[in-house]
Write an enzyme that holds these catalytic residues in place. Sequence first.
Site, PDB file in Angstrom:
ATOM      1  N   HIS A 180      80.174  24.827  47.628  1.00 54.99           N
ATOM      2  CA  HIS A 180      81.039  24.131  48.586  1.00 54.99           C
ATOM      3  C   HIS A 180      82.455  23.999  48.010  1.00 54.99           C
ATOM      4  O   HIS A 180      83.439  24.394  48.629  1.00 54.99           O
ATOM      5  CB  HIS A 180      80.449  22.747  48.883  1.00 54.99           C
ATOM      6  N   GLU A 181      82.543  23.457  46.805  1.00 47.06           N
ATOM      7  CA  GLU A 181      83.866  23.243  46.205  1.00 47.06           C
ATOM      8  C   GLU A 181      84.542  24.574  45.891  1.00 47.06           C
ATOM      9  O   GLU A 181      85.760  24.698  45.989  1.00 47.06           O
ATOM     10  CB  GLU A 181      83.762  22.369  44.952  1.00 47.06           C
ATOM     11  N   HIS A 204      86.275  25.712  49.005  1.00 50.34           N
ATOM     12  CA  HIS A 204      87.608  25.092  49.109  1.00 50.34           C
ATOM     13  C   HIS A 204      88.560  25.788  48.139  1.00 50.34           C
ATOM     14  O   HIS A 204      89.727  26.034  48.449  1.00 50.34           O
ATOM     15  CB  HIS A 204      87.554  23.613  48.713  1.00 50.34           C
ATOM     16  N   HIS A 217      89.931  28.910  49.444  1.00 44.80           N
ATOM     17  CA  HIS A 217      90.925  28.613  50.478  1.00 44.80           C
ATOM     18  C   HIS A 217      92.308  28.439  49.817  1.00 44.80           C
ATOM     19  O   HIS A 217      93.327  28.836  50.370  1.00 44.80           O
ATOM     20  CB  HIS A 217      90.504  27.337  51.216  1.00 44.80           C
TER      21      HIS A 217
HETATM   22 ZN    ZN Z   1      84.483  19.606  51.332  1.00 44.93          ZN
END
Ligand code: ZN
Length: 698
Positions: A482-483, A486, A489
């Site tokens: 998940h991290e 990010h 991104h």
């Molecule tokens: Zn998040």
Amino acid sequence: MSDTPQSSPIVSASGPDNPLLKAWQTPFQTAPFGEIGPEHFLPAFEQAFIDHAAEVAAITHDPSAPDFANTIIALERSGRLLAKVSAIFYNLVSAHSNPELLEIDKDVSSRLARHWNPIMMNAVLFGRIAQLHENRTALGLTAEQLRLLERTYTRFHRAGAGLDEAAKARMAAINERQAHLGTTFSHHLLRDEQEWFLELGEDDLDGLPDSFIAAARSAAEERVLPGKAIVTTSRSSVETFLKSSRRRDLREKVYKAFTARGDNGNANDNNATIVEILALREEAAQLLGYPSFAVYRLEDSMAKTPEAARGLLERVWKPARARALADRDALQGLIAEEGGNFTLAPWDWRYYAEKLRQIRADFDDAAIKPYLALEGMIAAAFDCAHRLFGLSFSERKDIPTWHPDVRVWEVMDAAGKHQALFYGDYFARASKRSGAWMTTLRDQQTLDGDIAPLVINVCNFAKGADDQPALLSPDDARTLFHEFGHGLHGMLSNVTYPSLSGTSVFTDFVELPSQLYEHWQEQPQVLRQFAKHYQTGEPLPDDLLERFLAARQFNQGFATIEFVASALMDLEFHSQPASTISDVGAFERAGLEKIGMPTEIAMRHRPTQFGHIFSGDHYAAGYYSYMWSEVMDADAFGAFEETGDIFDQQTAKRLHDDIYSSGGSRDPAEAYIAFRGRKPEPEALLRRRGLLETPQAA
Ligand SMILES: [Zn+2]
């Protein structure tokens, strides 16, 4: 930099020796963490405020007529030192703090508010921006420039920069009162939580796992009740107790205390606070010309309107409710099988659901942990980024960091060109706050040269004991992906202007790149390659893999219902006229009755304990965002599944161009449609949560 030898150890923090104010001679001009001490921050912030205020004054009082360059681009260039010092400071405050830094933080946060308020309320500056915004189609701007102008205008407009003086004064008073009420709400909740606990005698431990009893003993110790064991109102304590305690009478006590937090009619009661917060939010929205807070809040989001957000929640609600009702019947069946002569109550749900999970899925998290070594999961995350986006990662030992555990990788693009630096700070320690997050020390931009980003992931994984490798739980492994999503991104960002870079997107869009990346972590193809037993090196057995994936769909009716009910009530509270909400409890009951809430399930957050929406306003009328992003991530992953290849190159290229690299430079709804060819559909989410099949009654 001075070349005079220092004869005295006393150096002036604000002088030329402050490392925060010097040019850095480090690789990639990264922050020289070893040289930076707490004493350097206040003088650096001081300088940054002075620089930024002067830059903004020069733009405001520029005698030439406003144009895109002298106003919008000039604003993009302003405040660089402030951004640099803030990024380093807040990274340390969160990931490696100490009492000195926390003390400075109190000072800095109020100074930051005092610095920003007059800028965001500056009528002359806003006049220049508004004039450009008015003529925006005649300025010959590129799509990204037009987007930047719109975002800049919106930010100032929504802060109240365009109001008359009386309205501005009222807005300032509302903001101040709101800040106070938000703090009151959290303090009430905290006190109610601290005042309640349930002491467990030797006869009260039936069914509780050893790890829970150990935690219950240390919770008692913290409250100076040595030798005792207590259940507290923390979510992890309550949920584990309700899942495992065989004592139905105690489950009832714990459940009732947990759901009554902030609603006990004592000095910590939050009902009156909520009524006042809702009235002030509505008044502020109306000052800015919106009929309700929800309309105001949702205008600056991907969903755009409360109706759109509610429409999505309702599509998920119906099948989730059907599944929850079928599960309820199955749980009641289990009670009957055991010879129980009672109706399933809310405090029974988790207990019987856990029993049913063990019968049906036969899976225990502990079985998979030896296969989820941290090192293997990092390699898996990097490998997926390589296959999707052509990135490669090589570890660098020459980059200064804030703690010896932090690792740094240089990230190269497919052509072998430097793309970013990635800092991984994975282990829990006392100086780190809880949770996991991504942040940056520097954002990508090309306004003045090709600036490569410095991206950080911070997690709180446990180190391996006695030189053993760190092993992750399935949740940890998912968090890591998940991290890292990010992180991508931020690393893949390819925009011109700093304020549009990377994760500078709407709240209901920002979780798409992160939640989407989680999908690769749970793919058999990825797990077979990277989940290897840390002692034997043997790959994850197929049978365990299947049970692991099946267990993820368990009890999803309940989980979806408790979330969606909270999200729907959040929208309801912020859409209905505040004058009609004088009795929060009655409003809640009526709202839940309207949607057909099963009586055996409580909202994940009842109003008096709903900190997301009442402790501050970041998630007010915005709690739906998590589900909104989840619909998109499931739907987006479907684009890969439909090709039969989870690394399909054409789909990956669109994902890169339209989602991961475009930051805030495009409207997110347009960007999504460009990637997927249509609007997001909730079917994929329903399938992933196992809510698509017609539920069968037990
Ligand atoms: Zn998040």
